[in-house]
Design a protein around this motif. Structure first.
Motif, PDB file in Angstrom:
ATOM      1  N   TYR A  77       0.844  -1.187   0.000  1.00 26.98           N
ATOM      2  CA  TYR A  77       0.000   0.000   0.000  1.00 26.98           C
ATOM      3  C   TYR A  77       0.878   1.236   0.000  1.00 26.98           C
ATOM      4  O   TYR A  77       2.046   1.199   0.391  1.00 26.98           O
ATOM      5  CB  TYR A  77      -0.902   0.043   1.242  1.00 26.98           C
ATOM      6  CG  TYR A  77      -1.929  -1.063   1.314  1.00 26.98           C
ATOM      7  CD1 TYR A  77      -3.111  -0.991   0.589  1.00 26.98           C
ATOM      8  CD2 TYR A  77      -1.703  -2.172   2.132  1.00 26.98           C
ATOM      9  CE1 TYR A  77      -4.056  -1.995   0.670  1.00 26.98           C
ATOM     10  CE2 TYR A  77      -2.646  -3.185   2.213  1.00 26.98           C
ATOM     11  CZ  TYR A  77      -3.827  -3.089   1.484  1.00 26.98           C
ATOM     12  OH  TYR A  77      -4.752  -4.090   1.568  1.00 26.98           O
ATOM     13  N   GLU A  78       0.272   2.344  -0.442  1.00 30.99           N
ATOM     14  CA  GLU A  78       0.950   3.644  -0.378  1.00 30.99           C
ATOM     15  C   GLU A  78      -0.085   4.678   0.015  1.00 30.99           C
ATOM     16  O   GLU A  78      -1.186   4.731  -0.536  1.00 30.99           O
ATOM     17  CB  GLU A  78       1.560   4.009  -1.729  1.00 30.99           C
ATOM     18  CG  GLU A  78       2.440   5.265  -1.700  1.00 30.99           C
ATOM     19  CD  GLU A  78       1.644   6.557  -1.843  1.00 30.99           C
ATOM     20  OE1 GLU A  78       2.099   7.592  -1.317  1.00 30.99           O
ATOM     21  OE2 GLU A  78       0.546   6.521  -2.466  1.00 30.99           O
ATOM     22  N   TYR A  79       0.241   5.460   1.044  1.00 31.94           N
ATOM     23  CA  TYR A  79      -0.671   6.528   1.451  1.00 31.94           C
ATOM     24  C   TYR A  79       0.147   7.672   2.040  1.00 31.94           C
ATOM     25  O   TYR A  79       1.006   7.448   2.890  1.00 31.94           O
ATOM     26  CB  TYR A  79      -1.673   6.033   2.500  1.00 31.94           C
ATOM     27  CG  TYR A  79      -2.713   7.075   2.857  1.00 31.94           C
ATOM     28  CD1 TYR A  79      -3.730   7.386   1.960  1.00 31.94           C
ATOM     29  CD2 TYR A  79      -2.650   7.768   4.061  1.00 31.94           C
ATOM     30  CE1 TYR A  79      -4.673   8.348   2.265  1.00 31.94           C
ATOM     31  CE2 TYR A  79      -3.588   8.733   4.378  1.00 31.94           C
ATOM     32  CZ  TYR A  79      -4.602   9.027   3.475  1.00 31.94           C
ATOM     33  OH  TYR A  79      -5.531   9.992   3.767  1.00 31.94           O
ATOM     34  N   GLY A  81       2.498   9.291   0.762  1.00 32.14           N
ATOM     35  CA  GLY A  81       3.911   9.158   0.456  1.00 32.14           C
ATOM     36  C   GLY A  81       4.628   8.099   1.260  1.00 32.14           C
ATOM     37  O   GLY A  81       5.858   8.006   1.220  1.00 32.14           O
ATOM     38  N   ASP A  83       5.105   4.083   1.912  1.00 33.57           N
ATOM     39  CA  ASP A  83       4.893   2.716   1.438  1.00 33.57           C
ATOM     40  C   ASP A  83       4.861   1.777   2.623  1.00 33.57           C
ATOM     41  O   ASP A  83       5.671   1.880   3.547  1.00 33.57           O
ATOM     42  CB  ASP A  83       6.027   2.290   0.492  1.00 33.57           C
ATOM     43  CG  ASP A  83       6.051   3.125  -0.775  1.00 33.57           C
ATOM     44  OD1 ASP A  83       4.971   3.443  -1.291  1.00 33.57           O
ATOM     45  OD2 ASP A  83       7.154   3.454  -1.236  1.00 33.57           O
ATOM     46  N   HIS A  84       3.903   0.848   2.622  1.00 36.47           N
ATOM     47  CA  HIS A  84       3.849  -0.150   3.690  1.00 36.47           C
ATOM     48  C   HIS A  84       3.261  -1.443   3.144  1.00 36.47           C
ATOM     49  O   HIS A  84       2.612  -1.471   2.098  1.00 36.47           O
ATOM     50  CB  HIS A  84       3.053   0.353   4.899  1.00 36.47           C
ATOM     51  CG  HIS A  84       1.627   0.709   4.608  1.00 36.47           C
ATOM     52  ND1 HIS A  84       1.260   1.811   3.885  1.00 36.47           N
ATOM     53  CD2 HIS A  84       0.479   0.100   4.971  1.00 36.47           C
ATOM     54  CE1 HIS A  84      -0.053   1.878   3.796  1.00 36.47           C
ATOM     55  NE2 HIS A  84      -0.561   0.852   4.438  1.00 36.47           N
TER      56      HIS A  84
END
Length: 278
Positions: A77-79, A81, A83-84
């Motif tokens: 996921y990216e939220y 800026g 990334d996880h």
């Protein structure tokens, strides 16, 4: 919420019976999971509620949270800026501004399924986990963690570097509760389903857990697992059952919490600044 509760209950039974898992879950199952997370984020359902003066876990809500782990696969996921890689994305924050709530940049993390009320402040870095409920006007200060399913009341101050423990399993266990108007000093730890009564003021670096006794000097009794309402509390050390030992002299001591009446000076020292929320 009766329809959603029924859907979660049915999905839980199917998961327990091996009829559905992360590989076989499809559109219908995910629609239920998404509706459940949205209900948590809107404050329509809570992991625990007060009934007849006692806090009780909503088992079906905690089961819904566990299903969101058991029926999802890890994904990238990216939220904002960041990334996880997790089973859940981070929570969207577009709705926070509408209710006057703000989270400062570079390090405020809100997981999906967490609720933040109106006029809240989250300082960087801080973290609010899935299922947590943070009431209106509450301050989550720098380096604070609000654990899974923790119930934080309205107009609460969580001092810097405060840890509010979380609990998902077993589902019948009530999470940590911090009631309305509480002020926790910097470095406090509240764990294992401990309940902090409303309007209490807790000194910095105090550990509140059911294993540590609370000496309530107001009612002149020792209680466990809760701090009564309207108390000023701080850590003291009392004599332990461990006596003299070859490794040390003078006996041993263990932590305890002392609770006394609130004083005017204490209330003035913890008064909230409305200018921060205008």
């Amino acid at each position: 919420m009766s329809a959603l509760e029924s859907e979660i209950g049915e999905l839980w039974d199917r998961k327990q019976n091996g009829e559905v898992d992360a590989e076989s879950a499809g559109e219908d199952e995910f629609a239920t999971l998404e509706a459940f997370l949205e209900a948590l984020e809107d404050g329509e359902v809570r992991a625990a509620e007060k009934s007849s003066g006692e806090w009780e876990a909503n088992e079906w809500v905690k089961r819904g949270i566990l299903l969101n782990f058991g029926l999802r696969e890890n994904a990238a996921y990216e939220y904002g800026g960041v990334d996880h890689y997790d089973v859940l994305p981070l929570r969207e924050t577009d709705d926070l501004g509408e209710r006057g709530t703000r989270n400062t940049p570079d390090g405020t993390t809100i997981r999906r399924g967490a609720y933040l009320g109106a006029d809240c402040i989250m300082m960087s870095p801080s973290f609010v986990n899935v299922g947590a409920h943070v009431g209106d006007g509450t301050l989550v200060d720098s380096c604070d963690t609000v654990g899974s399913c923790a119930q934080i009341g309205e107009n609460v101050k969580l001092g810097a570097n405060t840890l509010i423990g979380g609990v998902l399993e077993p589902v019948e266990s009530a999470p940590v509760v911090v009631e309305d108007g509480v002020s926790l000093g910097a470095g406090c730890r509240v764990t294992s389903g401990f309940v902090v009564g409303e309007n209490s003021v807790v000194g910095e670096n105090t550990l509140l857990t059911p294993r540590i006794p609370v000496y309530d000097l107001v009612e002149e009794e020792v209680v466990y697992g809760e701090l009564p309402a309207d108390r000023r509390a701080f850590t003291r050390f009392v004599e332990s059952s461990v006596s003299d030992h070859d490794l040390f002299e003078g006996g041993a001591y263990k932590p305890a919490v002392v609770a006394t009446d609130l004083e005017t000076e204490t209330l003035e020292a913890t008064e909230r600044e409305d200018a921060l929320r205008e």
